[in-house]
Structure formats: C-alpha cells, structure tokens
Motif scaffolding. Sequence first.
Motif, mmCIF file in Angstrom:
data_model
loop_
_atom_site.group_PDB
_atom_site.id
_atom_site.type_symbol
_atom_site.label_atom_id
_atom_site.label_comp_id
_atom_site.label_asym_id
_atom_site.label_seq_id
_atom_site.Cartn_x
_atom_site.Cartn_y
_atom_site.Cartn_z
ATOM 1 N N VAL A 140 0.867 -1.171 0.000
ATOM 2 C CA VAL A 140 0.000 0.000 0.000
ATOM 3 C C VAL A 140 0.906 1.223 0.000
ATOM 4 C CG1 VAL A 140 -1.922 -1.144 1.183
ATOM 5 C CG2 VAL A 140 -0.219 0.074 2.524
ATOM 6 N N GLU A 190 -0.790 8.414 -0.304
ATOM 7 C CA GLU A 190 -0.782 9.417 -1.370
ATOM 8 C C GLU A 190 -0.892 10.845 -0.837
ATOM 9 O OE1 GLU A 190 -4.397 10.189 -0.332
ATOM 10 O OE2 GLU A 190 -4.353 10.827 -2.411
ATOM 11 N N GLU A 237 -4.503 9.559 2.283
ATOM 12 C CA GLU A 237 -4.917 8.240 2.754
ATOM 13 C C GLU A 237 -4.038 7.147 2.157
ATOM 14 O OE1 GLU A 237 -8.898 7.379 1.467
ATOM 15 O OE2 GLU A 237 -8.459 7.891 -0.610
ATOM 16 N N TRP A 238 -4.164 5.950 2.734
ATOM 17 C CA TRP A 238 -3.479 4.771 2.219
ATOM 18 C C TRP A 238 -4.274 4.196 1.057
ATOM 19 C CZ3 TRP A 238 1.258 3.573 3.781
ATOM 20 C CH2 TRP A 238 1.691 4.030 5.007
ATOM 21 N N ARG A 239 -3.574 3.789 0.008
ATOM 22 C CA ARG A 239 -4.209 3.163 -1.154
ATOM 23 C C ARG A 239 -3.472 1.866 -1.484
ATOM 24 N NH1 ARG A 239 -7.847 6.329 -3.935
ATOM 25 N NH2 ARG A 239 -7.758 8.536 -3.445
ATOM 26 N N ASN A 271 -7.018 2.078 -10.502
ATOM 27 C CA ASN A 271 -8.215 2.621 -9.855
ATOM 28 C C ASN A 271 -9.092 1.509 -9.287
ATOM 29 O OD1 ASN A 271 -7.502 5.299 -10.457
ATOM 30 N ND2 ASN A 271 -8.311 5.051 -12.516
ATOM 31 N N GLU A 272 -8.456 0.523 -8.675
ATOM 32 C CA GLU A 272 -9.129 -0.623 -8.051
ATOM 33 C C GLU A 272 -9.831 -1.554 -9.038
ATOM 34 O OE1 GLU A 272 -8.735 -1.695 -4.842
ATOM 35 O OE2 GLU A 272 -7.269 -0.081 -4.839
#
Length: 165
Positions: free
Chosen positions: A101, A104, A107-109, A121-122
């Motif tokens: 992860v 950014e 938040e964590w992505r 984008n998931e």
Amino acid sequence: MDGTARWALPLLFAGQAQKEITHNEALVLIDALLHARVESADLASPPGTPLVGQCWIVADGATGDWAGKMGAIALWTEGGWRFVPPRAGLCVAVADRDHRVFHEGTEWRAGTIRQDGVYLNEDKVVGARMAAIAGPVGGGVIDVEARSVVADILAALRGHGLIAA
C-alpha cells in the motif's frame, strides 16, 4: 529544529547529554520505515502480544493505546508503542494482504501490482495467464475460422480485464 523535516527523526545537539538515547530513537524509527512491512492495515485496536519490531497501520476507529492514531504506523518497541504519521510517497508491504500500500498524502491506497493481477483505480486490468489461443489452421471456410479466433482473442482480453465485458 529538534527533528528531521520529513520523518521528525530526533537530531543530536552539541553538548547534549545522553546522546545515545536520541540516536537510538532515530535508529528505531529508521528500522521501522526502511523497506517497511506491516502485519496488517485492518486492526483498530492493538494486538495482544506484539513482538518487538512488528508494525501495523492503525485502522479507522482506533481504540486503546491506538486511539487517535488512525492511519499512522504503529511500531511495538521495548519501550512500548511508537507512532509514525505517514507522509506522501511512503510505500509499505502489508503481510496479511500480500501486496503493498502507499500513502498518497491523504490516505493509504492499495498498490497496483498484487498477487492476483494488476489494478488501476481498483479495477483489475490484468489477471492470471489464460490458456493459449489456437491459430487458424487453414481450410475451406477461412471466414468462420477467423471469426472464431477473433472471438477467442476478445474473450481473453475481457477475461484479463483489458477491455470491458
């Protein structure tokens, strides 16, 4: 300034007593952040028996010793919990997710490369390798064979997520 600009690592000062304490604290934080790995990013309360050096990303709704530390990296040390607020660009391997992860800035992505494919984008855009597609072998009805091969290619591209189904 008593800490570094990015990670607030403690700095030594001329004439400072017990410099080893400041130096060791900086090494503990560097040890947690260099090639960082956390056990999980889904716990909202501290684990019962952490091992020295283990880390977690504190999940939303944090309680107990982690209250108010959402999103921070929680590091268990011999002296108890240390918390490192994330900075944009920090990338961490998450053991129970089996992928990385990154933070950014807000938040964590989840990272784009995971065990089961590549994501944008998931959305999974590349998945597991599929079986080979046989090429046309000639014959009297080339149009039927060509259409069949094109249909197989389209099915494979859809299966990989490279084109919409």
